[in-house]
Each structure stands twice: as structure tokens, then as C-alpha cells.
Design a protein around this motif. Structure first.
Motif, PDB file in Angstrom:
ATOM      1  N   ARG A 150       0.817  -1.216   0.000  1.00  0.00           N
ATOM      2  CA  ARG A 150       0.000   0.000   0.000  1.00  0.00           C
ATOM      3  C   ARG A 150       0.855   1.273   0.000  1.00  0.00           C
ATOM      4  NH1 ARG A 150      -4.844   0.954   2.040  1.00  0.00           N
ATOM      5  NH2 ARG A 150      -3.855   2.519   3.408  1.00  0.00           N
ATOM      6  N   ARG A 151       2.131   1.133   0.333  1.00  0.00           N
ATOM      7  CA  ARG A 151       3.064   2.254   0.427  1.00  0.00           C
ATOM      8  C   ARG A 151       2.631   3.235   1.519  1.00  0.00           C
ATOM      9  NH1 ARG A 151       6.634   1.725  -3.335  1.00  0.00           N
ATOM     10  NH2 ARG A 151       7.561   3.777  -2.946  1.00  0.00           N
ATOM     11  N   ASP A 152       2.194   2.660   2.668  1.00  0.00           N
ATOM     12  CA  ASP A 152       1.865   3.492   3.823  1.00  0.00           C
ATOM     13  C   ASP A 152       3.132   4.093   4.405  1.00  0.00           C
ATOM     14  OD1 ASP A 152      -1.034   2.995   4.069  1.00  0.00           O
ATOM     15  OD2 ASP A 152      -0.423   0.928   4.489  1.00  0.00           O
ATOM     16  N   SER A 153       2.989   5.227   5.068  1.00  0.00           N
ATOM     17  CA  SER A 153       4.147   5.865   5.693  1.00  0.00           C
ATOM     18  C   SER A 153       4.435   5.298   7.080  1.00  0.00           C
ATOM     19  CB  SER A 153       3.909   7.380   5.818  1.00  0.00           C
ATOM     20  OG  SER A 153       3.922   7.985   4.549  1.00  0.00           O
ATOM     21  N   ILE A 154       3.395   4.815   7.757  1.00  0.00           N
ATOM     22  CA  ILE A 154       3.560   4.361   9.134  1.00  0.00           C
ATOM     23  C   ILE A 154       2.492   3.332   9.481  1.00  0.00           C
ATOM     24  CG2 ILE A 154       2.155   6.286  10.020  1.00  0.00           C
ATOM     25  CD1 ILE A 154       4.004   6.312  12.513  1.00  0.00           C
ATOM     26  N   ILE A 155       2.839   2.406  10.361  1.00  0.00           N
ATOM     27  CA  ILE A 155       1.897   1.425  10.902  1.00  0.00           C
ATOM     28  C   ILE A 155       1.667   1.760  12.368  1.00  0.00           C
ATOM     29  CG2 ILE A 155       1.547  -1.002  11.515  1.00  0.00           C
ATOM     30  CD1 ILE A 155       3.351  -1.747   9.143  1.00  0.00           C
ATOM     31  N   VAL A 156       0.404   1.783  12.783  1.00  0.00           N
ATOM     32  CA  VAL A 156       0.071   1.838  14.207  1.00  0.00           C
ATOM     33  C   VAL A 156      -0.383   0.437  14.587  1.00  0.00           C
ATOM     34  CG1 VAL A 156      -1.530   2.708  15.945  1.00  0.00           C
ATOM     35  CG2 VAL A 156      -0.493   4.286  14.309  1.00  0.00           C
TER      36      VAL A 156
ATOM     37  N   ALA B  87      11.750  -0.949   7.623  1.00  0.00           N
ATOM     38  CA  ALA B  87      12.741   0.123   7.672  1.00  0.00           C
ATOM     39  C   ALA B  87      13.307   0.395   6.286  1.00  0.00           C
ATOM     40  CB  ALA B  87      13.861  -0.246   8.644  1.00  0.00           C
ATOM     41  N   GLN B  88      13.574  -0.672   5.543  1.00  0.00           N
ATOM     42  CA  GLN B  88      14.095  -0.520   4.180  1.00  0.00           C
ATOM     43  C   GLN B  88      13.097   0.213   3.289  1.00  0.00           C
ATOM     44  OE1 GLN B  88      14.546  -4.191   1.873  1.00  0.00           O
ATOM     45  NE2 GLN B  88      16.539  -3.459   1.145  1.00  0.00           N
ATOM     46  N   ALA B  89      11.796  -0.040   3.535  1.00  0.00           N
ATOM     47  CA  ALA B  89      10.753   0.606   2.732  1.00  0.00           C
ATOM     48  C   ALA B  89      10.427   2.005   3.228  1.00  0.00           C
ATOM     49  CB  ALA B  89       9.485  -0.257   2.746  1.00  0.00           C
ATOM     50  N   GLY B  90      11.022   2.417   4.353  1.00  0.00           N
ATOM     51  CA  GLY B  90      10.766   3.754   4.892  1.00  0.00           C
ATOM     52  C   GLY B  90       9.518   3.860   5.747  1.00  0.00           C
ATOM     53  N   ILE B  91       9.001   2.721   6.212  1.00  0.00           N
ATOM     54  CA  ILE B  91       7.746   2.696   6.973  1.00  0.00           C
ATOM     55  C   ILE B  91       8.048   2.592   8.459  1.00  0.00           C
ATOM     56  CG2 ILE B  91       5.565   1.470   7.341  1.00  0.00           C
ATOM     57  CD1 ILE B  91       5.824   0.424   4.456  1.00  0.00           C
ATOM     58  N   SER B  92       7.564   3.545   9.238  1.00  0.00           N
ATOM     59  CA  SER B  92       7.784   3.565  10.681  1.00  0.00           C
ATOM     60  C   SER B  92       6.705   2.747  11.393  1.00  0.00           C
ATOM     61  CB  SER B  92       7.792   4.999  11.197  1.00  0.00           C
ATOM     62  OG  SER B  92       8.861   5.737  10.637  1.00  0.00           O
ATOM     63  N   VAL B  93       6.939   2.458  12.687  1.00  0.00           N
ATOM     64  CA  VAL B  93       6.007   1.642  13.472  1.00  0.00           C
ATOM     65  C   VAL B  93       5.806   2.299  14.834  1.00  0.00           C
ATOM     66  CG1 VAL B  93       5.590  -0.590  14.573  1.00  0.00           C
ATOM     67  CG2 VAL B  93       6.713  -0.492  12.327  1.00  0.00           C
TER      68      VAL B  93
END
Length: 349
Positions: free
Chosen positions: A69-75, A102-108
Motif C-alpha cells: 500500500r506504500r503506507d508511511s507508518i503502521i500503528v 525500515a528498508q521501505a521507509g515505513i515507521s512503526v
């Protein structure tokens, strides 16, 4: 342009919004691990969407979903990191998911017990269920697997939760009651979050039939394939009257069983151990469990997601580039690891 040393502006807005809604100081730090667990450096060349994916658990399937989905962050409600790590390698499946994100730039980010504790949070949502605020008489469409063979499989039925109120503390009810935290949050409690704490005790003005409470829980949780109920030997579901209900999302034993004084008439939670349930019914109480995350997922779907979208818009202000409804999505891959297998016509009698 090389990656920066901070997360994206959108992800930062999500983290700020979560901290406003569910202050991290209200989480139970004696065991919990809440907050920003993975801070992926912002790289505008990755062209991630201004969107957040909400999930109960961060599994490989959910990580795949967020990357696609190319989300920026997961909660993720449950922290994927509970204890200290001495290494992060590709040999561990959960660590592999973190490395890929992390490689995809997605924070958690994980809020966990802060969501339980706040007034109008997950614990109060469960109180709303037993008090009749949330429910739908219409049985929802079941999206699970059904086979016409003699073994009919219903594994982890995915259901469309009825739309609940957004927390109804202090609202008039046709079932008058009081509610209070089992373990109030220690001072200082952030302004506006008075009454926060772990678990809730609901006290009805008039005792309720256990059978009626089971019906309310079934309606509000989308008519699951089964509800686990434990009652004292010699009692029946039809005969039991419930005046007090101890409520806790997830695994409620350490919250409800250790409450001071006598146990409530009913313990309503995600799961109890065999010995905890046995101790409860031996003391004359009833128990209802729904599987751990099935007491949590409905709140994330219908309450947290909507609250979060509104506060993200406030955080972004004029820089918000998409409609509020496009900012937050609920994972379609997330499910409780346990399901129910119905044996169909193999069942006799």
C-alpha cells in the motif's frame, strides 16, 4: 537526495496525534513497550503515501500489506518489540518484518495499554458492549471459509463490526450502571484524562441475566462462531444473575483476578488461563472470553481509526493533501491467530 535522520512529516503528525489521544504516560510501563518502535528515515524518493495502517498485531502479512500500500507508518496496537533486542537479523521472522519496513521507509508506533486506560478507550468500549450501547440485531455477512463437506470450517471468521458509539461514558443508558477503573492510573494523570486506569468494574442498578449479556456481546462483536463461557458447577446460564462485571481487553487475568475484594459476578475479557478461569468459577463468578484480540479489533476498526483521522487533520493543518477518510486504513490481513472449526454433520445429537 539522501534520507534524512527523522521520520516523514506525515508520520510525525500520526505520532503526535496518537500521543494526544492516548498519552504514553498512561501505559503500564511495568511490562509494556509503547511509543515509536521503529523510526524509518524519511526519503522523499520512496514516494510513500500520506496514510497510516492500523493493526492489532504486526505480522508478516500486515507488513506485506503496508509495503504494497506504500503506507508511511503502521500503528500496531500490540508492540512487535516487547523486550530488549541484542541483535536484529533476518533469521527471526518478526525482526525480518522490521528490517523490511525500515528498508521501505515505513515507521512503526504502538500505543497498547495507553489505549486500554484512557476514558472512552478500549476498556470503556467493552463496558459499552455489556451495557447495551453497541450492537446490531442484524447478523453481519460472514466472510470466512465455509465448505459443504462434513467438516465445515469456520476459521477466524472475519466480520463487519456494527458501528459503535464513540465512547458513551456519562451517557444515559436503558441499563443504568456505574463504572470505574479497577486499577486507577497513578498521579499525575494528564489533564482531560481523569478516571484513566486499567480495567473497569461495571455495577448495574438492576441485576442482568447472564444470557442477556451473552446476547449483547454476540451482537456487538459481529456474531462470532462461538463465545467461550465458564460458569460454576451446578449453575446454568439461564439462572445466573449479574450485578457486577469486571472488564479488560486482551488477557485480563492480572487485572481482574488481582482486584481487591471479591471477584465481580462476571469476568469479561479476551482470555484467561485454565487455572484463572477455574479459580473464578469456584468463587461463584462466570467468565466470558472471546479470544485475545477479538476484544480489541472492533475498537480499532470503529473508534480509534476515526478519532485518529480527525486529529491527524488537525496536526497537518493546511498541509493536509488528502481527505480525512483516506489518511487511515484498517488492516485487512490482521486476524486473531485462533479460530473456530465447526465439525458440521459429524456432531451427533
Amino acid at each position: 537526495m539522501s534520507p534524512s535522520t527523522s521520520i516523514s512529516p506525515f508520520s510525525k503528525a500520526v505520532v503526535n496525534a496518537m500521543r494526544k489521544l492516548y498519552p504514553e504516560s498512561l501505559a503500564d510501563k511495568s511490562f509494556d513497550n509503547t511509543g515509536l518502535l521503529l523510526e524509518a528515515p524519511y526519503d522523499p524518493n520512496q514516494n510513500l503515501n500520506d496514510s497510516v495502517l492500523i493493526t492489532t498485531d504486526l505480522t508478516k502479512a500486515v507488513a506485506d500489506e503496508a509495503i504494497a500500500r506504500r503506507d508511511s507508518i503502521i500503528v500496531t496496537y500490540h508492540p512487535i518489540i516487547f523486550r530488549g533486542l541484542k541483535s536484529i537479523t533476518l533469521q527471526d521472522p518478526q525482526q525480518t518484518s522490521l528490517l523490511r519496513l525500515a528498508q521501505a521507509g515505513i515507521s512503526v508506533y504502538s500505543p497498547h495499554t495507553a489505549v486500554d486506560a484512557v476514558p472512552g478507550g478500549m476498556a470503556d468500549w467493552l463496558c459499552d458492549i455489556v451495557c447495551g450501547f453497541i450492537g446490531s440485531k442484524e447478523k453481519p455477512q460472514l466472510l470466512g471459509i465455509k465448505e459443504s463437506s462434513s467438516l465445515s470450517k469456520f476459521y477466524s471468521l472475519d466480520v463487519k463490526y456494527p458501528q459503535p458509539s464513540l465512547g458513551s461514558v456519562g451517557k444515559e443508558s436503558e441499563f443504568p450502571h456505574t463504572r470505574e477503573a479497577i486499577h486507577p492510573s497513578p498521579a499525575p494523570v494528564p489533564a482531560g484524562f481523569e478516571g484513566a486506569g486499567a480495567g473497569r468494574i461495571v455495577t448495574f442498578g438492576t441485576a442482568q441475566d447472564l444470557s442477556v449479556l451473552i446476547e449483547r456481546i454476540g451482537e456487538a462483536t459481529g456474531w462470532p462462531g462461538a463465545i467461550s463461557v465458564a460458569i460454576p458447577q451446578g449453575a446454568t446460564i439461564q439462572s445466573m444473575k449479574i450485578r457486577t462485571v469486571g472488564v479488560c481487553p486482551g488477557s485480563g487475568g492480572s487485572v481482574i483476578m488481582k482486584s481487591s475484594g471479591e471477584l465481580p459476578d462476571l469476568l469479561f475479557t479476551g482470555e484467561l488461563s485454565h487455572h484463572e478461569a477455574l479459580a473464578a468459577i469456584e468463587r461463584g463468578s462466570a467468565v466470558i472470553t472471546l479470544f485475545h484480540s477479538n476484544t480489541e479489533r472492533g475498537y480499532l476498526q470503529n473508534v480509534l481509526s476515526k478519532k485518529l483521522a480527525d486529529v491527524i487533520v488537525e496536526e497537518l493543518g493546511d498541509s493536509c493533501r488528502v481527505p480525512a477518510e483516506s489518511l487511515v486504513a484498517v488492516s485487512q490481513a490482521d486476524r486473531d491467530p485462533y479460530g473456530v472449526v465447526v465439525l458440521g454433520d459429524r456432531v451427533q445429537g
